[in-house]
Write an enzyme that holds these catalytic residues in place. Structure first.
Site, PDB file in Angstrom:
ATOM      1  CB  CYS A 197      48.498  57.241   7.387  1.00  0.00           C
ATOM      2  SG  CYS A 197      49.071  55.943   8.485  1.00  0.00           S
ATOM      3  CG  LEU A 198      47.968  59.903  13.132  1.00  0.00           C
ATOM      4  CD1 LEU A 198      47.628  59.536  14.567  1.00  0.00           C
ATOM      5  CD2 LEU A 198      48.018  61.408  12.960  1.00  0.00           C
ATOM      6  CD  GLN A 245      49.025  54.166  12.748  1.00  0.00           C
ATOM      7  OE1 GLN A 245      47.897  53.965  13.145  1.00  0.00           O
ATOM      8  NE2 GLN A 245      49.350  55.249  12.039  1.00  0.00           N
ATOM      9  CG  HIS A 274      43.678  53.834   7.364  1.00  0.00           C
ATOM     10  ND1 HIS A 274      44.148  54.697   6.398  1.00  0.00           N
ATOM     11  CD2 HIS A 274      44.622  53.830   8.347  1.00  0.00           C
ATOM     12  CE1 HIS A 274      45.324  55.187   6.778  1.00  0.00           C
ATOM     13  NE2 HIS A 274      45.634  54.674   7.965  1.00  0.00           N
ATOM     14  CD  GLU A 275      43.586  53.293  12.112  1.00  0.00           C
ATOM     15  OE1 GLU A 275      44.640  52.792  12.547  1.00  0.00           O
ATOM     16  OE2 GLU A 275      43.542  54.415  11.572  1.00  0.00           O
ATOM     17  CG  HIS A 295      47.928  50.898  10.270  1.00  0.00           C
ATOM     18  ND1 HIS A 295      49.129  51.256   9.710  1.00  0.00           N
ATOM     19  CD2 HIS A 295      47.151  52.008  10.214  1.00  0.00           C
ATOM     20  CE1 HIS A 295      49.079  52.528   9.335  1.00  0.00           C
ATOM     21  NE2 HIS A 295      47.888  53.011   9.629  1.00  0.00           N
ATOM     22  N   GLY A 322      42.195  57.572  13.955  1.00  0.00           N
ATOM     23  CA  GLY A 322      42.446  56.163  14.253  1.00  0.00           C
ATOM     24  C   GLY A 322      43.923  55.947  14.513  1.00  0.00           C
TER      25      GLY A 322
HETATM   26 NI    NI Z   1      47.243  54.929   9.287  1.00  0.00          NI
END
Ligand code: NI
Length: 174
Positions: free
Chosen positions: A97-98, A54, A139-140, A143, A49
Site C-alpha cells: 500500500c502506498l 490517500q 483493497h481500494e 480505503h 491503485g
Molecule cells: Ni492502499
C-alpha cells in the site's frame, strides 16, 4: 498535472469513511483534475491503485491499473463503488500500500467480485473482476471505508519489510 502528497498510515484521513460524490460534482474541473493528478501520483509511486483518502480527499473515488501489457490491470476510474463477492472462493496473496511504504503482507480476498460504480463521466458502470484486478478493487474500496490491508490479514506472520520480502519470501506460495 501534478504529483500529490500521499497520506501515510497514522494520518486520520485514512481511517475515515469517505463521502459519496454527487453525479453533478464528477464533471467539475476540480474532480477531473484530481483524477488526472491521482493517475500521475500513482504512476510516479509505481502503484497499481490509489484512493481519494490517500491523497487527503475523503471522497469515494479511486484510480487503478496501468496502461502496460504486463501490469495485469488496465486503467480505471471508479466512483461510489458497490462491490459484492461472486461465490465464496477466497484467496490469500501479497499486498502492499502506498500509505504503508515498503511493507508487504498476505491478505485474503474474494477471488471474483461484481462492481457497480460511476466512471469519470458519471456514467453508471457494472462489471465483474477476478484474481488480481478483483484484489486491487477490494483493497481500494476498503480505503473508502477507512480500512487498511492489515485489518484484513488473518495472521501477521507474513508481515514483512520489502527488503526481507525480496530476501525470504519471493516466489514462496504460502
Ligand atoms: Ni492502499
Amino acid at each position: 498535472m501534478s504529483i500529490l502528497k500521499v497520506a501515510r498510515m497514522g494520518h486520520p484521513v485514512l481511517r475515515e469513511r469517505a463521502r459519496p460524490l454527487e453525479p453533478s460534482e464528477i464533471s467539475t474541473p476540480r474532480i477531473q483534475r484530481l483524477i488526472d493528478d491521482m493517475f500521475e501520483t500513482m504512476h510516479d509511486s509505481q502503484g497499481i491503485g490509489l484512493a481519494g483518502p490517500q491523497v487527503h480527499e475523503s471522497i469515494r473515488l479511486f484510480v487503478a491499473g496501468v496502461d502496460e501489457e504486463d501490469a495485469g490491470m488496465s486503467p480505471v476510474v471508479i466512483i461510489n463503488p458497490e462491490i459484492t463477492p461472486i461465490g465464496t472462493e477466497v484467496e490469500e496473496d501479497w499486498e502492499g500500500c502506498l500509505s504503508i511504504p515498503d511493507v508487504r503482507g498476505r491478505v485474503p480476498r474474494a477471488v471474483e467480485i461484481r462492481i457497480r460504480a460511476l466512471d469519470r463521466h458519471g456514467t453508471p458502470i457494472a462489471m465483474t473482476a477476478s484474481g488480481y484486478p478483483a484484489r486491487v478493487v477490494q483493497h481500494e474500496t476498503d480505503h473508502l471505508d477507512g480500512v487498511l490491508f492489515f485489518d484484513r490479514m488473518t495472521s501477521f506472520d507474513s508481515l514483512t519489510f520489502l527488503e526481507e520480502y525480496s530476501r525470504y519470501w519471493t516466489g514462496k506460495e504460502t
